[in-house]
Design a protein around this motif. Structure first.
Motif: not given
Length: 177
Positions: A27-35, A124-129, A137-144
């Protein structure tokens, strides 16, 4: 090491742990690749130079220019990994900051603080992902629940930007600046 010396992990659990670490790493490498792909396309489209020209044409006030640099870096940090962002935007923003009399250490700390906030910010927040992937935990649960922390981070960023003594206290203390 944990299996042999500390015996915290059993041999039968090892394949599951390896698979989980491979998934997290991918997951991390995929995000870095897109970046990296995004940074390449931005460079080819001359977007960094367009940003620099636009900043200089909007205002001569150093406070406004620093605010605009912060906004650009926050937006860039959301969509790009830190390494390509630093490599692309430092040569663009550092001369502007130096022309305003900003210390290079102060600028570097401001830039890294901006990009670190971006690492924690969706979409995109790779550290958050990575954190969500590890915790389950799903990202939607963390945003608020994270909104007050984002507010605090932006306040800290403004303090770092507009109060150079925060960034330069230790270098001055040790006689490095």
């Amino acid at each position: 090491l944990s299996v042999v010396i500390y015996r915290e992990v059993k041999w039968r659990d090892l394949p599951k742990l390896i698979l989980e670490s491979v998934v997290t790493t991918s997951i991390v490498l995929l995000l870095i690749g897109f970046s990296v792909g995004m940074s390449w396309s931005m460079t080819n489209a001359d977007i960094p130079y367009l940003i620099s020209d636009t900043l200089m044409s909007i205002s001569d006030n150093p406070l406004i220019i620093l605010l605009m640099i912060n906004i650009v870096l926050l937006i860039v940090g959301i969509f790009m990994d830190m390494t390509p962002a630093v490599l692309i935007f430092t040569p663009i923003f550092l001369p502007i900051a130096q022309d305003m009399g900003m210390d290079t250490v102060h600028f570097g700390i401001m830039m890294v603080a901006n990009l670190c906030i971006g690492l924690l910010t969706p979409p995109v927040g790779s550290a958050l992902f990575v954190g969500c992937s590890i915790s389950g935990v799903k990202i939607q649960q963390l945003i608020i629940p994270l909104l007050p922390f984002y507010f605090a981070l932006v306040i800290a960023l403004m303090m770092i930007t507009y109060i150079p003594q925060i960034s330069l206290f230790l270098p001055h203390l040790f006689g490095l600046r």
